[in-house]
Design a protein around this motif. Sequence first.
Motif, PDB file in Angstrom:
ATOM      1  N   SER A  79       0.831  -1.091  -0.150  1.00  0.00           N
ATOM      2  CA  SER A  79       0.013   0.029   0.002  1.00  0.00           C
ATOM      3  C   SER A  79       0.885   1.138  -0.089  1.00  0.00           C
ATOM      4  N   LEU A  80       0.282   2.184  -0.520  1.00  0.00           N
ATOM      5  CA  LEU A  80       1.104   3.657  -0.707  1.00  0.00           C
ATOM      6  C   LEU A  80       0.230   4.440  -0.043  1.00  0.00           C
ATOM      7  N   LEU A  81      -0.699   4.106   0.755  1.00  0.00           N
ATOM      8  CA  LEU A  81      -1.535   5.273   1.580  1.00  0.00           C
ATOM      9  C   LEU A  81      -1.291   4.968   2.902  1.00  0.00           C
ATOM     10  N   PRO A  82      -0.696   6.022   3.638  1.00  0.00           N
ATOM     11  CA  PRO A  82      -0.364   5.715   5.040  1.00  0.00           C
ATOM     12  C   PRO A  82      -1.490   5.371   6.284  1.00  0.00           C
ATOM     13  N   GLU A  83      -2.844   5.529   5.653  1.00  0.00           N
ATOM     14  CA  GLU A  83      -3.976   5.215   6.523  1.00  0.00           C
ATOM     15  C   GLU A  83      -4.383   3.793   6.306  1.00  0.00           C
ATOM     16  N   GLU A  84      -3.730   3.289   5.486  1.00  0.00           N
ATOM     17  CA  GLU A  84      -4.177   1.667   5.173  1.00  0.00           C
ATOM     18  C   GLU A  84      -3.128   1.058   6.202  1.00  0.00           C
ATOM     19  N   LYS A  85      -3.756   0.634   7.284  1.00  0.00           N
ATOM     20  CA  LYS A  85      -2.993  -0.200   8.341  1.00  0.00           C
ATOM     21  C   LYS A  85      -3.746  -1.611   8.649  1.00  0.00           C
ATOM     22  N   VAL A  86      -2.945  -2.616   9.049  1.00  0.00           N
ATOM     23  CA  VAL A  86      -3.528  -3.984   9.407  1.00  0.00           C
ATOM     24  C   VAL A  86      -2.755  -4.555  10.756  1.00  0.00           C
ATOM     25  N   GLY A  87      -3.320  -5.076  11.457  1.00  0.00           N
ATOM     26  CA  GLY A  87      -2.916  -5.674  12.725  1.00  0.00           C
ATOM     27  C   GLY A  87      -2.097  -7.122  12.499  1.00  0.00           C
ATOM     28  N   PHE A  88      -2.575  -8.156  12.937  1.00  0.00           N
ATOM     29  CA  PHE A  88      -1.690  -9.424  12.822  1.00  0.00           C
ATOM     30  C   PHE A  88      -2.313 -10.075  11.796  1.00  0.00           C
ATOM     31  N   ALA A  89      -3.176  -9.576  11.207  1.00  0.00           N
ATOM     32  CA  ALA A  89      -3.647 -10.463  10.110  1.00  0.00           C
ATOM     33  C   ALA A  89      -2.733 -10.445   8.930  1.00  0.00           C
ATOM     34  N   ASP A  90      -2.690 -11.630   8.005  1.00  0.00           N
ATOM     35  CA  ASP A  90      -1.526 -11.950   7.240  1.00  0.00           C
ATOM     36  C   ASP A  90      -1.310 -10.925   6.499  1.00  0.00           C
ATOM     37  N   GLY A  91      -2.272 -10.017   5.795  1.00  0.00           N
ATOM     38  CA  GLY A  91      -1.798  -9.073   5.104  1.00  0.00           C
ATOM     39  C   GLY A  91      -2.830  -7.919   4.776  1.00  0.00           C
ATOM     40  N   PHE A  92      -4.192  -8.055   5.089  1.00  0.00           N
ATOM     41  CA  PHE A  92      -5.208  -7.450   4.699  1.00  0.00           C
ATOM     42  C   PHE A  92      -6.493  -7.379   5.992  1.00  0.00           C
ATOM     43  N   PRO A  93      -7.008  -6.101   6.427  1.00  0.00           N
ATOM     44  CA  PRO A  93      -8.027  -6.296   7.361  1.00  0.00           C
ATOM     45  C   PRO A  93      -8.974  -7.459   7.464  1.00  0.00           C
ATOM     46  N   LEU A  94      -9.534  -7.454   6.092  1.00  0.00           N
ATOM     47  CA  LEU A  94     -10.897  -8.452   6.198  1.00  0.00           C
ATOM     48  C   LEU A  94     -10.471  -9.669   4.982  1.00  0.00           C
ATOM     49  N   LEU A  95     -11.478 -10.667   5.284  1.00  0.00           N
ATOM     50  CA  LEU A  95     -11.401 -11.631   4.373  1.00  0.00           C
ATOM     51  C   LEU A  95     -12.909 -11.840   4.418  1.00  0.00           C
ATOM     52  N   LEU A  96     -13.482 -12.033   2.928  1.00  0.00           N
ATOM     53  CA  LEU A  96     -14.705 -12.592   2.499  1.00  0.00           C
ATOM     54  C   LEU A  96     -14.820 -13.499   1.784  1.00  0.00           C
ATOM     55  N   ILE A  97     -15.846 -14.339   1.885  1.00  0.00           N
ATOM     56  CA  ILE A  97     -16.050 -15.587   1.086  1.00  0.00           C
ATOM     57  C   ILE A  97     -17.644 -15.872   0.892  1.00  0.00           C
ATOM     58  N   GLY A  98     -17.899 -16.035  -0.353  1.00  0.00           N
ATOM     59  CA  GLY A  98     -19.172 -16.347  -0.891  1.00  0.00           C
ATOM     60  C   GLY A  98     -19.626 -17.730  -0.338  1.00  0.00           C
ATOM     61  N   GLN A  99     -20.847 -17.875   0.266  1.00  0.00           N
ATOM     62  CA  GLN A  99     -21.389 -19.030   0.663  1.00  0.00           C
ATOM     63  C   GLN A  99     -21.466 -20.251  -0.512  1.00  0.00           C
ATOM     64  N   ALA A 100     -21.896 -19.591  -1.701  1.00  0.00           N
ATOM     65  CA  ALA A 100     -22.143 -20.465  -2.697  1.00  0.00           C
ATOM     66  C   ALA A 100     -20.698 -21.192  -3.520  1.00  0.00           C
ATOM     67  N   SER A 101     -19.733 -20.288  -2.948  1.00  0.00           N
ATOM     68  CA  SER A 101     -18.337 -20.687  -3.275  1.00  0.00           C
ATOM     69  C   SER A 101     -17.916 -22.157  -2.503  1.00  0.00           C
ATOM     70  N   LEU A 102     -18.164 -21.997  -1.196  1.00  0.00           N
ATOM     71  CA  LEU A 102     -17.824 -23.116  -0.165  1.00  0.00           C
ATOM     72  C   LEU A 102     -18.742 -24.250  -0.639  1.00  0.00           C
ATOM     73  N   ASP A 103     -19.966 -23.992  -1.005  1.00  0.00           N
ATOM     74  CA  ASP A 103     -20.817 -25.024  -1.282  1.00  0.00           C
ATOM     75  C   ASP A 103     -20.328 -25.901  -2.526  1.00  0.00           C
ATOM     76  N   ASP A 104     -19.951 -25.150  -3.337  1.00  0.00           N
ATOM     77  CA  ASP A 104     -19.150 -25.633  -4.788  1.00  0.00           C
ATOM     78  C   ASP A 104     -18.125 -26.513  -4.508  1.00  0.00           C
ATOM     79  N   LEU A 105     -17.135 -26.038  -3.735  1.00  0.00           N
ATOM     80  CA  LEU A 105     -15.956 -26.692  -3.085  1.00  0.00           C
ATOM     81  C   LEU A 105     -16.417 -28.079  -2.468  1.00  0.00           C
ATOM     82  N   SER A 106     -17.144 -27.880  -1.525  1.00  0.00           N
ATOM     83  CA  SER A 106     -17.733 -28.999  -0.627  1.00  0.00           C
ATOM     84  C   SER A 106     -18.170 -30.198  -1.847  1.00  0.00           C
ATOM     85  N   GLU A 107     -18.970 -29.601  -2.690  1.00  0.00           N
ATOM     86  CA  GLU A 107     -19.589 -30.819  -3.819  1.00  0.00           C
ATOM     87  C   GLU A 107     -18.286 -31.418  -4.711  1.00  0.00           C
TER      88      GLU A 107
END
Length: 267
Positions: free
Chosen positions: A136-164
């Motif tokens: 990041s080049l923006l000084p206000e973009e910070k993260v704690g101890f997460a691997d690289g980014f503040p948040l992770l999103l997953i679609g339920q349908a993506s997990l359902d497809d993978l499970s199948e």
Amino acid sequence: MLRLSEIYRYPMKSAIGEALQSARIDALGLAGDRRWMLVDAENGRFLTQRAYPVMSQLMARWNAAGGLRLSAEGLATLEVALPDADANLRGAFVWGSSMHVPDAGDEAAEWLSGFLGKACRLVHVPDHRARDIPGSLLPEEKVGFADGFPLLLIGQASLDDLSERVGRPLEMLRFRPNLVVEGSAPYAEDGWKRICIGGIEFSVAKGCSRCILTTIDPKTGERSADREPLTTLKTYREREGEVYFGQNLINRGSGVLDVGMQVEVLE
């Protein structure tokens, strides 16, 4: 309609996650998410389930005083006080980033070292000691101890497809998302650039590359003998040697998220 179906917080990096009905979004993402971490007592390197699967059986929850409550089978519960943000600082390393963060003290270190079977220290990241988001080049973009980014999103349908594809139901907690969205097509989140939930805008930064941690059963702490779901993911989600599942987000504001809120794709 797309809706926010689940919210998860992980107070300690690589410890057990907790499902929430409501959560506050602050400068570092989900309030209280991965603000605590275990580090090697000798060199300060971060410790996770990748090397210590037993961490999947470690419960770490916020206590009423703003500290951490630790519990695990066979051990007495320990209340850890929130350390002074500018005292007893220790060097800590998360991937290629170095930080100076407060140590939580000897009692917590002894309890956790006994649980893990390795000398370790517990550290906390106050907001003003957070690290820059990699690249990041923006000084206000910070993260704690997460691997690289503040948040992770997953679609339920993506997990359902993978499970199948794998041939058995897979737990969402294997992938440790913060936000789960339902109502979309499988992997629709791959094409999103900006979304809005509860009046808060989020930028979709990049796909999340997955590792051996996804093969650990969050209930038992045991690794899958068949290396699933990583084996199946590699057959159709691999690009340039990395396997992707889910999308990393950066929040562009603060506020409160509630399960059931509408998710709007802006771009």
